[in-house]
Every structure is written in C-alpha cells, then in structure tokens.
Design an enzyme around this catalytic site. Structure first.
Site, PDB file in Angstrom:
ATOM      1  N   HIS A 157     -58.564 -35.337  49.448  1.00 14.12           N
ATOM      2  CA  HIS A 157     -57.348 -34.533  48.857  1.00 14.12           C
ATOM      3  C   HIS A 157     -55.637 -35.203  49.547  1.00 14.12           C
ATOM      4  CE1 HIS A 157     -60.141 -32.367  46.284  1.00 14.12           C
ATOM      5  NE2 HIS A 157     -60.451 -31.871  47.978  1.00 14.12           N
ATOM      6  N   SER A 278     -33.257 -52.737  54.969  1.00 12.80           N
ATOM      7  CA  SER A 278     -32.695 -52.075  54.032  1.00 12.80           C
ATOM      8  C   SER A 278     -31.211 -52.688  54.324  1.00 12.80           C
ATOM      9  CB  SER A 278     -32.595 -50.580  53.970  1.00 12.80           C
ATOM     10  OG  SER A 278     -31.551 -50.031  52.989  1.00 12.80           O
ATOM     11  N   LYS A 284     -33.970 -48.555  59.004  1.00 11.52           N
ATOM     12  CA  LYS A 284     -35.336 -48.466  58.219  1.00 11.52           C
ATOM     13  C   LYS A 284     -36.225 -50.262  58.594  1.00 11.52           C
ATOM     14  CE  LYS A 284     -35.494 -47.317  53.905  1.00 11.52           C
ATOM     15  NZ  LYS A 284     -36.996 -46.050  53.447  1.00 11.52           N
ATOM     16  N   GLU A 291     -46.202 -52.349  49.225  1.00  9.28           N
ATOM     17  CA  GLU A 291     -45.349 -51.912  47.466  1.00  9.28           C
ATOM     18  C   GLU A 291     -45.638 -53.089  46.365  1.00  9.28           C
ATOM     19  OE1 GLU A 291     -42.257 -48.828  48.965  1.00  9.28           O
ATOM     20  OE2 GLU A 291     -41.660 -50.591  49.825  1.00  9.28           O
TER      21      GLU A 291
END
Ligand code: ARG
Length: 461
Positions: A157, A278, A284, A291
C-alpha cells in the site's frame, strides 16, 4: 499517371485523394528487407520446382539484390501511386530484369506476401527486444550484487511494511523481465510460421513447396489452412501484448524511481544525463525519462487495443482494413525497444543512497512483525502475539520512539514471554538475514537468485 499493376480491368484512374488515402507505401516501405527476403525465397522455390527456369530464378534474385542495394543506398525512387512496398519493389525489379520480373508473382498474392513480410518483421523486432531485455536483467543482477547489504523499507500500500534488501527489490524486477523475455520466445513459435503459398486465400494450383520457402527464410513451419494464413493477425496481437506487459513492468519501475528520487525519500539520485531541469525553478531535477516511459506505456496499450478492434469484425479472409495493422506495431516497436534499452542504460549508472534508505527503516515500525513472530515462536497463538505487538507499537508511537527503544520492562508489560534476546530479533538487519527461505529477502536466498539468473543469462547468449 503510372499504370496500376492490377489495372487490367480499370478504365479510369483513381482519384488523387483516394490514391493518397489507400496507399501504404509511406509506412510499409519499412518492410523492404523482409519483402525482398521473402521474394527471393519464393523465386528460389519457383526455380527449384520448375515453375520458372533455374536461370530465371537466378535473374530474379540478382535483380532483387540490386533493388535492395538501391534502397539502402538511398537511390531508390519510391512511388506513392504504386500503393505499397510490394508493388514498388516488383516494378523496379521488372525495370531491371525485364519481363521475367512479371514471373515473380506466380503462385503468390499480396495477401500471403504481406503476411510473410509482417511475420518476418515482427520476428526480427522481437529478437531486438529480447536482446535488450537480457541486458536489462544483466544490469539488475549487477546492481543487486552491489547492494546485497543495503536495506530499505519494503512496502505494501506504499506504506512501510518490512525491511528488505535493495538487491531483493531489484531482483523482483529481474524476474519480471526474465518472464517477459520468455513470453517473447514463446510468442515467436507462432510468429515463425510461413503463410506463403496460401496465395489470395484458397491456395494455388501451381505445384509449389511452401516448406521450402519457410526453410529459406528461417521459419519453423508452414500454414495449416490457407484462409487462416492470409487473415490471421494474432501473431502481431501477441507481440503487442508482450510489448504491453514489458511496458507495464517498466512503468512500475519508473513509478518507484520517481517516488525514490523525491527528496522526501531520497533513495536515488538521478544521473544528470537522465533528468531535466525546470525553466522557472532553478533547484529542480525532474525524473522526465521515467515519467515519459510511464506515459509511453499508454501508446503501446493503444496499439494493442487498436489492432484488437481492427480485427474483431472482419469476415474471412483478407480485408483491406488489415493494412492498418502495421503502423500500431511500428510505433509500439519503437517505444518498447527504446524504453527497455534506456532503462538498462539508466539503471547501470543510477546512484542509490543507502543512508537515506537506512534512515527510512526507523520510520513506520518495520520490525513489528519480528516481535509478533518472536512471541508466536515462544508458543503464544499468533493472533494474540499480533495483538500484544499492536499494543507495543501504540505505546512506542505515543512516546515517539521505535519499538527497539522501549525498555525490556515496557515490552514485558505486553507479554511475559519477552526476554533480553528480543532486542537482537528487533534489529532490521536480523529481520532480513533471517529470511533465507528460497525466494526470501535473506542474503543466501538473494545470492541464490543472482546465481540462477546469471546461469539463465549464460544460457540465452
Ligand atoms: N498494402 C496491403 C496491406 O498492407 C497489401 C495487401 C493488399 N492486398 C490486397 N488484396 N489489396 O494489407
């Protein structure tokens, strides 16, 4: 306007829009190698059984070789109005060798021809996928070997559950990719079946030998039913299913790396070469490769769904709808191949952060099962042991400490069976090292897993 090769009965030319709409040359030219290989095998067989002369067969094969070198040299002129890869190649062959070029299509239809080409293509591409899968399993074994002693919270979980070694976690993926490899090889048995000789749909009256063509192209067997041979695409569906499962496995791994690279976890540092910044936030470092791989998984599922939908309503045998079978496969192939390959490269250089993993072990009472098992081993029914441990966790939580930080007296208040040796059992290292059953996270099990995977890798090379 180039005269159509099927144009005998046609008085009018196709509308330009229709020509553009129906052509497949713009994408099926990717099959040129397979088309030429299949045609050479067919010509050779025609020569051997005497349907054409031996010299004619040699002429056709030499002409086809010339077409191949023209295509590879970039001097071949592709003609959209010739519809597809098959007619483009046959037309050029005939220009090179003269009217004997027209004999190549004896006892053959584009229906069995395109199916052979596609099968050869799927065979070659799945071969490429499986090489990369082997490389990926190899990298996972190497990284697991490095991290046999590195522990991290195993989750259910996505909540801390029990300590595991990083090696064990990585090897779970090695097992998935090994199965993916084996699935491909099982699928290949059904891909490597030659449909040539089925002709349009009913077979042919010429005394051909389909088995000879199959052997020539390196396939294992020939079609059992000519109607099935020209109208089935389940070999491609299976390949797309295999690709979908590979992407699903990769996507899960990507998801973990995305979570692990979040500074709140900090289990991995993404190599600069596999992350991006970024344009507005200077701090970042984003896991874009992971992704995108997760995102591209959807395209491969899309290809599978598209081909399933394409086929579901088609009466036997060949229908032009089936021309739409190729692009989804080509797209899925590019995606699967690049994804497996990039994942192998990225994992090889990924930096794991064992200290961050170690720190995380002390959050979430990962050793609670150890206490319950300890009590159960001393004769307390497991349900009661579970209850007593739960109460101990509640106390530790209230005090804001770990289970192992409670005193012996505090622990004994939940069960008189607790003795000094409990603190050894509560060690995270012990929780891992005591799980040496086959397939467990213990170090002996893990080195056994690596050994078995390495033996398997040696066998597939
Ligand atoms: N371009 C066609 C395809 O990909 C080749 C087969 C054409 N056959 C036909 N009967 N029109 O399916």
């Amino acid at each position: 306007m180039t005269k159509k090769m099927w144009g005998g009965r046609f008085a009018e030319a196709a509308a330009a829009s229709v020509e553009q709409y129906t052509q497949s040359e713009s994408f099926d030219r990717a099959l040129y190698r397979e088309d030429i290989l299949g045609s050479k095998a067919h010509a050779t067989m025609l020569g051997k059984v005497g349907i054409i002369s031996a010299e004619e067969a040699v002429t056709l094969c030499a002409g086809l070789d010339q077409v191949l070198s023209e295509i590879e040299a970039g001097s071949f002129v592709w003609k959209r109005e010739l519809e597809d890869v098959h007619m483009n190649i046959e037309r050029r062959l005939t220009e090179i060798v003269g009217p004997v070029g027209g004999k190549l299509h004896t006892a053959r239809s584009r229906n069995d021809q395109v199916c052979l080409d596609f099968r050869l293509h799927v065979d070659a591409r799945l071969g490429g996928w499986s090489v990369e899968l082997g490389r990926l399993v190899d990298v996972l074994c190497a990284r697991a070997e490095e991290h046999a002693q590195t522990l991290l919270p195993g989750c259910t979980h996505l909540q801390p559950a029990q300590p595991v070694s990083l090696a064990h976690h990585l090897l779970a993926y090695a097992q998935m990719f090994r199965r993916d490899f084996e699935r491909l090889h099982d699928c290949l048995k059904r891909v490597r079946v030659s449909p040539l000789g089925a002709a349009a749909l009913a077979g042919t009256t010429h005394p051909i030998q389909p088995a000879q063509v199959a052997e020539e192209v390196g396939f294992l067997s020939t079609f059992a039913n000519s109607m099935d041979a020209v109208s089935d695409r389940d070999f491609a569906l299976e390949a797309l299913f295999c690709g979908s499962v590979i992407m699903m496995h990769l996507s899960r791994l990507c998801e973990e790396l995305i979570i692990w690279s979040n500074p709140n976890f900090g289990y991995v540092r993404l190599p600069d070469a596999y992350s991006t910044g970024s344009s507005i936030m200077p701090q970042k470092k984003n896991p874009d490769v992971c992704e995108l791989m997760r995102g591209k998984t959807g395209r491969v599922y899309g290809a599978l769904t598209s081909l399933l939908t394409l086929m579901k309503g088609l009466p036997l045998t060949y229908n032009r709808d089936m021309q739409e079978d190729k692009e989804p496969f080509f797209d899925a192939d590019r995606t699967v191949y690049a994804s497996v390959s990039i994942m192998a490269d990225m994992l090889a250089v990924l930096e794991f952060v064992p200290e961050a993993m170690r720190r995380a072990l002390t959050k979430g009472y990962l050793n609670a099962t150890e206490l319950a098992d300890y009590l159960a081993a001393k004769g307390l029914p497991f349900r009661e042991a579970h209850h007593a441990t739960g109460a101990a966790v509640a106390l530790a939580e209230k005090k804001g400490v770990c289970l192992e930080d409670l005193s012996l007296e505090e622990l004994r208040s939940f069960s008189p069976l607790v003795e000094q040796d409990v603190f050894d059992v509560l060690r995270y290292e012990a929780a891992v090292s005591r799980r040496n059953l086959a397939g467990g996270t213990g170090p002996e099990s893990v080195s056994g897993q690596i050994l078995a995977l390495r033996a398997w890798l040696a066998g597939i090379r």
